[in-house]
Design a protein around this motif. Structure first.
Motif, PDB file in Angstrom:
ATOM      1  N   GLN A   1       4.469  17.075  13.839  1.00 29.04           N
ATOM      2  CA  GLN A   1       5.095  17.557  15.062  1.00 29.04           C
ATOM      3  C   GLN A   1       6.606  17.454  14.963  1.00 29.04           C
TER       4      GLN A   1
ATOM      5  N   GLN B   1      -9.217  16.175  16.056  1.00 29.09           N
ATOM      6  CA  GLN B   1      -7.796  16.329  16.363  1.00 29.09           C
ATOM      7  C   GLN B   1      -6.944  16.208  15.113  1.00 29.09           C
TER       8      GLN B   1
ATOM      9  N   ALA C   1      -6.329  16.287  23.736  1.00 33.20           N
ATOM     10  CA  ALA C   1      -5.754  16.298  22.394  1.00 33.20           C
ATOM     11  C   ALA C   1      -4.239  16.461  22.506  1.00 33.20           C
ATOM     12  N   ALA C   2      -3.557  15.389  22.903  1.00 35.36           N
ATOM     13  CA  ALA C   2      -2.117  15.482  23.151  1.00 35.36           C
ATOM     14  C   ALA C   2      -1.346  15.775  21.869  1.00 35.36           C
ATOM     15  N   ASP C   3      -1.749  15.129  20.770  1.00 35.10           N
ATOM     16  CA  ASP C   3      -1.042  15.349  19.498  1.00 35.10           C
ATOM     17  C   ASP C   3      -1.117  16.807  19.075  1.00 35.10           C
TER      18      ASP C   3
ATOM     19  N   PRO D   1      -7.111   9.680  22.535  1.00 31.82           N
ATOM     20  CA  PRO D   1      -7.396   8.458  21.769  1.00 31.82           C
ATOM     21  C   PRO D   1      -6.153   7.628  21.462  1.00 31.82           C
TER      22      PRO D   1
ATOM     23  N   TYR E   1       2.720   5.006  18.507  1.00 29.68           N
ATOM     24  CA  TYR E   1       2.469   4.456  19.842  1.00 29.68           C
ATOM     25  C   TYR E   1       2.061   5.518  20.858  1.00 29.68           C
ATOM     26  N   GLY E   2       2.532   6.734  20.657  1.00 32.44           N
ATOM     27  CA  GLY E   2       2.182   7.813  21.566  1.00 32.44           C
ATOM     28  C   GLY E   2       1.893   9.053  20.754  1.00 32.44           C
ATOM     29  N   PRO E   3       1.674  10.172  21.424  1.00 28.59           N
ATOM     30  CA  PRO E   3       1.449  11.401  20.684  1.00 28.59           C
ATOM     31  C   PRO E   3       2.662  11.720  19.822  1.00 28.59           C
TER      32      PRO E   3
ATOM     33  N   PRO F   1      -1.548   1.725  18.438  1.00 27.51           N
ATOM     34  CA  PRO F   1      -2.289   2.284  19.575  1.00 27.51           C
ATOM     35  C   PRO F   1      -2.821   3.697  19.333  1.00 27.51           C
ATOM     36  N   ASN F   2      -2.076   4.553  18.611  1.00 28.74           N
ATOM     37  CA  ASN F   2      -2.509   5.943  18.469  1.00 28.74           C
ATOM     38  C   ASN F   2      -3.522   6.071  17.334  1.00 28.74           C
ATOM     39  N   VAL F   3      -4.797   6.274  17.712  1.00 26.83           N
ATOM     40  CA  VAL F   3      -5.864   6.343  16.710  1.00 26.83           C
ATOM     41  C   VAL F   3      -5.704   7.589  15.838  1.00 26.83           C
ATOM     42  N   VAL F   4      -5.182   8.686  16.441  1.00 17.75           N
ATOM     43  CA  VAL F   4      -5.009   9.924  15.666  1.00 17.75           C
ATOM     44  C   VAL F   4      -4.075   9.673  14.483  1.00 17.75           C
TER      45      VAL F   4
ATOM     46  N   TYR G   1      -4.590   3.819  22.516  1.00 17.61           N
ATOM     47  CA  TYR G   1      -4.827   2.552  23.229  1.00 17.61           C
ATOM     48  C   TYR G   1      -3.616   2.189  24.089  1.00 17.61           C
TER      49      TYR G   1
END
Lengths: 327, 116
Positions: free
Chosen positions: A225, B74, A49-51, B59, A218-220, A136-139, B61
């Motif tokens: 945040q 999350q 869980a990076a986010d 999660p 694209y990323g966390p 890309p980031n589903v969260v 991609y």
């Protein structure tokens, strides 16, 4: 290897928690709480869980510690009272713990792909994010679009809590606000090492905050945040240079505007969707191509979230700091 | 992997109960709020633990991963953390006001003053 690391972190977490209960010194308890937050953030990272890890590190270890320390400065650092009804509390808590631990035996195996949590809506989100939103980031996709109502509600709760703190603390007890006498020992400005290191770090923290805000697809990252990180940078500035200087950079009125403006921007994106013929918070109608519309909508609402979180956290910080100056 | 799973759930249970104990047994209002934060953190840990999938990755991609952990817990916890700090700040604000009015943050002293 992950197993060893996980067990190590969790054991440290338990030791920290016990130490928090046992200490009578509230300052020590707050510092240990910051360590506990950092350990939890590391655990979140281990659990993919990076986010969430990013949020917990910025909020739990950073902002929360500062707020607790601000409260300690206004109240007391020592716990006077003895623990009340120690045996009764301990019995109640132990009984409850046994029930919860008994329940853990019925839980699905840790990490099992067939657990009910994993087979309900999650595969749909993972599957359809590419088709409907294509980021890309589903969260971020779930947060901003699929469950946009939830997030709108959270933003309003944050806003309401900020207003509540201002109601409680912004009114001066003895009339007008007294500014700190010029030349007095404000902040950490007399200490060389924090000042030099802090000044070096602040621009990079701000830059990182912006990166986290706009790279959230694209990323966390994302508005929550980024808002916490930017607020942390300005709080650091206020600690180093004194609160007055920080208020010159971003005055109170601007902070209030940011808090309200972010929430309005979020709601406004929803209403814009309605005016363009879609449902409330349906971003697909915002552009000719539904996928482009979704991406635009998420970018806008994330900006709104970031503005509100920054504004509210800084307003709360300044409310506590100003109270300390009057006392 | 199973040992770690059981251990995660137990740490959740113990952490939850440590937070609960602080809330009911300690009389200092700031300590109570610290306990509430611990309680909250335990719930966060449970959610994220349940969302984890063995051998999966975060999660997101585009990094070559095939299986992903569950994004939904999350999302819920991410927002809950920020809401949690806002409500904690509100609680701390109330504590500061109580200190100003009663000159104490110990529950039994405040109740005694109220009785008089």
């Amino acid at each position: 290897m992950t197993v060893v690391f996980g067990i190590f972190l969790l054991t440290l977490l338990l030791i920290t928690a016990v130490a928090i209960v046992r200490t009578k010194n509230l300052f020590v308890a707050v510092m240990l709480m910051g360590i506990a937050s950092l350990l939890i953030a590391a655990n979140f990272f281990l659990l993919d869980a990076a986010d969430v890890a990013l949020t917990e590190a910025a909020v739990g270890a950073g902002i929360s510690t500062v707020l607790f320390l601000g409260t300690l400065a206004l109240t007391t650092e020592r716990e006077r009272a003895p623990t009340s009804r120690k045996i009764l509390s301990f019995a109640v808590v132990s009984a409850a713990a046994l029930v919860v631990i008994y329940a853990t035996f019925d839980k699905p195996r840790f990490g099992s792909p067939d657990a009910p949590t994993q087979t309900h809506v999650a595969p749909w989100y993972l599957d359809k994010t590419r088709e409907f939103i294509d980021i890309p980031n589903v969260v971020t996709a779930v947060l901003g679009s699929f469950r946009g109502y939830d997030t709108l509600g959270e933003v309003f709760v944050v806003f309401a809590a900020g207003i509540g703190v201002l109601f409680l603390l912004a009114g001066a007890p003895g009339g007008g606000k007294r500014p700190a006498p010029p030349g007095s020992d404000v902040g950490l400005s007399r200490h060389l090492i924090p000042r030099v290191v802090g000044r070096l770090l602040i621009p990079f923290i701000l830059l990182f905050g912006l990166y986290v805000q706009f790279h959230g697809e694209y990323g966390p990252g994302g508005g929550f945040q980024a808002g916490a990180i930017v607020a942390a940078a300005i709080v650091l500035y206020a600690l180093l240079e004194g609160e007055e200087k920080a208020l010159q950079v971003i005055p109170r009125r601007v902070l209030l505007g940011l808090s309200a403006g972010g929430a309005i921007l979020y709601g406004g994106v929803g209403v814009a969707g309605m005016l363009l013929g879609g449902n409330f918070l349906d971003y697909s109608v915002l552009a000719d191509d539904p996928v482009k519309g979704q991406q635009t909508g998420i970018l806008l609402i994330e900006a709104g979230v970031g503005l509100t979180v920054t504004g509210v956290l800084l307003s709360i910080f300044h409310a506590f700091a100003a109270r300390g100056r009057q006392a | 992997m199973n040992i770690l799973g059981i251990y995660y759930y137990w740490v959740f249970a113990i952490l939850l109960m440590i937070g609960f104990y602080v809330v009911i047994a300690k009389l200092n209002l700031i300590k109570k709020l610290i306990g509430l934060s611990l309680f909250q953190a335990a719930v966060f840990l449970l959610y994220i633990t349940m969302g984890n999938v063995e051998g999966a990755s975060a999660p997101i991609y585009g990094f070559g991963a095939e299986t992903f952990s569950n994004p939904l817990p999350q999302v819920l916890i991410l927002t809950a953390i920020v809401v949690g700090i806002s409500t904690t700040a509100l609680g701390l604000g109330i504590v500061v006001r109580i200190k100003e009015e009663y000159d104490s943050v110990e529950e039994h002293e405040i109740q005694e003053m109220d009785r008089r």
